[in-house]
Write a protein that holds these residues in place. Sequence first.
Motif, PDB file in Angstrom:
ATOM      1  N   CYS A 173       0.853  -1.188   0.000  1.00 10.47           N
ATOM      2  CA  CYS A 173       0.000   0.000   0.000  1.00 10.47           C
ATOM      3  C   CYS A 173       0.888   1.237   0.000  1.00 10.47           C
ATOM      4  N   SER A 174       0.280   2.373  -0.293  1.00 14.49           N
ATOM      5  CA  SER A 174       0.982   3.648  -0.197  1.00 14.49           C
ATOM      6  C   SER A 174       0.170   4.592   0.654  1.00 14.49           C
ATOM      7  N   SER A 175       0.873   5.428   1.405  1.00  7.34           N
ATOM      8  CA  SER A 175       0.258   6.495   2.185  1.00  7.34           C
ATOM      9  C   SER A 175       1.166   7.703   2.093  1.00  7.34           C
ATOM     10  N   ASP A 176       0.610   8.800   1.574  1.00  4.97           N
ATOM     11  CA  ASP A 176       1.395  10.000   1.319  1.00  4.97           C
ATOM     12  C   ASP A 176       2.508   9.671   0.312  1.00  4.97           C
ATOM     13  N   ASN A 177       3.774   9.795   0.685  1.00  3.83           N
ATOM     14  CA  ASN A 177       4.868   9.550  -0.269  1.00  3.83           C
ATOM     15  C   ASN A 177       5.675   8.289   0.072  1.00  3.83           C
ATOM     16  N   VAL A 178       5.069   7.382   0.844  1.00  5.54           N
ATOM     17  CA  VAL A 178       5.772   6.175   1.276  1.00  5.54           C
ATOM     18  C   VAL A 178       5.036   4.922   0.806  1.00  5.54           C
ATOM     19  N   VAL A 179       5.797   3.961   0.270  1.00  2.00           N
ATOM     20  CA  VAL A 179       5.268   2.647  -0.083  1.00  2.00           C
ATOM     21  C   VAL A 179       5.644   1.658   1.013  1.00  2.00           C
ATOM     22  N   TYR A 180       4.674   0.824   1.411  1.00  2.00           N
ATOM     23  CA  TYR A 180       4.897  -0.196   2.429  1.00  2.00           C
ATOM     24  C   TYR A 180       4.654  -1.566   1.808  1.00  2.00           C
ATOM     25  N   ILE A 181       5.584  -2.492   2.038  1.00  2.00           N
ATOM     26  CA  ILE A 181       5.490  -3.838   1.468  1.00  2.00           C
ATOM     27  C   ILE A 181       5.539  -4.868   2.595  1.00  2.00           C
ATOM     28  N   TRP A 182       4.537  -5.744   2.611  1.00  2.00           N
ATOM     29  CA  TRP A 182       4.539  -6.902   3.489  1.00  2.00           C
ATOM     30  C   TRP A 182       4.759  -8.125   2.606  1.00  2.00           C
ATOM     31  N   SER A 183       5.853  -8.842   2.815  1.00  2.00           N
ATOM     32  CA  SER A 183       6.208  -9.972   1.962  1.00  2.00           C
ATOM     33  C   SER A 183       5.555 -11.252   2.461  1.00  2.00           C
ATOM     34  N   GLU A 184       5.749 -12.331   1.706  1.00  2.00           N
ATOM     35  CA  GLU A 184       5.199 -13.631   2.086  1.00  2.00           C
ATOM     36  C   GLU A 184       5.712 -14.075   3.445  1.00  2.00           C
ATOM     37  N   GLU A 185       6.903 -13.651   3.800  1.00  2.00           N
ATOM     38  CA  GLU A 185       7.496 -14.033   5.089  1.00  2.00           C
ATOM     39  C   GLU A 185       7.094 -13.056   6.191  1.00  2.00           C
ATOM     40  N   ASN A 186       6.081 -12.168   5.885  1.00  2.00           N
ATOM     41  CA  ASN A 186       5.609 -11.151   6.829  1.00  2.00           C
ATOM     42  C   ASN A 186       6.681 -10.110   7.161  1.00  2.00           C
ATOM     43  N   GLU A 187       7.704 -10.038   6.328  1.00  2.00           N
ATOM     44  CA  GLU A 187       8.713  -8.998   6.484  1.00  2.00           C
ATOM     45  C   GLU A 187       8.173  -7.686   5.930  1.00  2.00           C
ATOM     46  N   LYS A 188       8.330  -6.611   6.669  1.00  2.00           N
ATOM     47  CA  LYS A 188       7.821  -5.304   6.252  1.00  2.00           C
ATOM     48  C   LYS A 188       8.961  -4.412   5.800  1.00  2.00           C
ATOM     49  N   LYS A 189       8.789  -3.782   4.638  1.00  2.00           N
ATOM     50  CA  LYS A 189       9.742  -2.810   4.125  1.00  2.00           C
ATOM     51  C   LYS A 189       8.987  -1.538   3.754  1.00  2.00           C
ATOM     52  N   SER A 190       9.694  -0.423   3.734  1.00  2.00           N
ATOM     53  CA  SER A 190       9.079   0.836   3.309  1.00  2.00           C
ATOM     54  C   SER A 190      10.078   1.636   2.486  1.00  2.00           C
ATOM     55  N   PHE A 191       9.539   2.337   1.470  1.00  2.00           N
ATOM     56  CA  PHE A 191      10.371   3.135   0.571  1.00  2.00           C
ATOM     57  C   PHE A 191       9.747   4.524   0.432  1.00  2.00           C
ATOM     58  N   LYS A 192      10.537   5.544   0.725  1.00  2.00           N
ATOM     59  CA  LYS A 192      10.059   6.919   0.641  1.00  2.00           C
ATOM     60  C   LYS A 192      10.343   7.492  -0.740  1.00  2.00           C
ATOM     61  N   HIS A 193       9.394   8.310  -1.257  1.00  2.00           N
ATOM     62  CA  HIS A 193       9.530   8.912  -2.579  1.00  2.00           C
ATOM     63  C   HIS A 193       9.469  10.431  -2.486  1.00  2.00           C
TER      64      HIS A 193
END
Length: 360
Positions: free
Chosen positions: A118-138
Amino acid sequence: MIPELDQLNGSNQTELEKNGEHFEFKAPVTEAVSIGDTIIVGFGDGKIRFFKPDHEPHDIQAHSGVILCMVRSENYILTGGDDGRFLQISIDGDIEEIANFGSRWVDSVAAYKGDRVCSSDNVVYIWSEENEKKSFKHQSTISGLSFSPNGKHLAVSRYGGVTVWERKKNKWTSSNYAWKGSHGKVTFSPDGKYLVTSMQENQLHGWRLSDKADLAMSGYPSKIKSFNWVGDTPYLVTSGASEAVCWPFDGKEGPMGRKPVCVASGGKQYATFVESLSEENAVFVGFRDGLVLLSEIDEKKNSITVRYPTGSEVSAIVVSESREDILIAVSYTHLRAHETREDRGIPRGGEKKKGGGGGG
């Protein structure tokens, strides 16, 4: 009774409409998808409604505000709302809250197998199959998300272009595809070779991923609210003109230097929504006045009228996976029509009358 329903209850209906069920809801449709024979619809009041054959539609209160985005994720749907919640919902209506961003809206969602984004404001959040969470700012607010067909790349549209994140063994790396202006919805071609966005201006912009060559698809008289891939060529079919504008993406050059195929003329009305029927190389096209046509991607073939105009804009069209049900959403009412395989035809023969407002 509102005028829209008066017309629907009159004699000016196609056979598909006469055999269908008609529903009136107070809130507008914002998103819709299908899982199997279930059609799932999101509304402006935060409700999700489930339409199943031989069942009355039932609803759940998923969000406290507008449902802004929705996508299928295997046998679930992912939704985002202006209440800041990112949800996973089953076709039985069970809700799992993945994240809550408070006052920050969830603007876009995407999924690939076990990956939930999902995205909120200028950040993308990724939940992987292993439930690992990553975020990338734009650099600016995000407008659209899309995975490539093989799930290796994630496209993030924003002002000034698109950031493409590539999934590698232990990390994600980014590439920038720049073009001045505000980019909205984003999509990869089915073969993964091209990337296309709709823009705030009345045009599409695209890139060939191998060399970042720019593709300009302009000339639309109105904003492009909807696009969809159709057929084996494939064609990118778009709204925004008085016909469905179909850009060919076959060959080494794709649409570069080529004119689009234009089908399903709405006369003076502009198309507002398109939905593919890929196995038939055909597309449903909804218009600003409520007209819905079904057409092959062939300018020499006539269109089939699925729904007559009633004065209300078509905002969504969804076909069930069995292709036995179609849901058409307009400004005031929402029509689900049962369609048997024997009744579903694809136009054959005849010359199409030319309409105005082409897209190329």
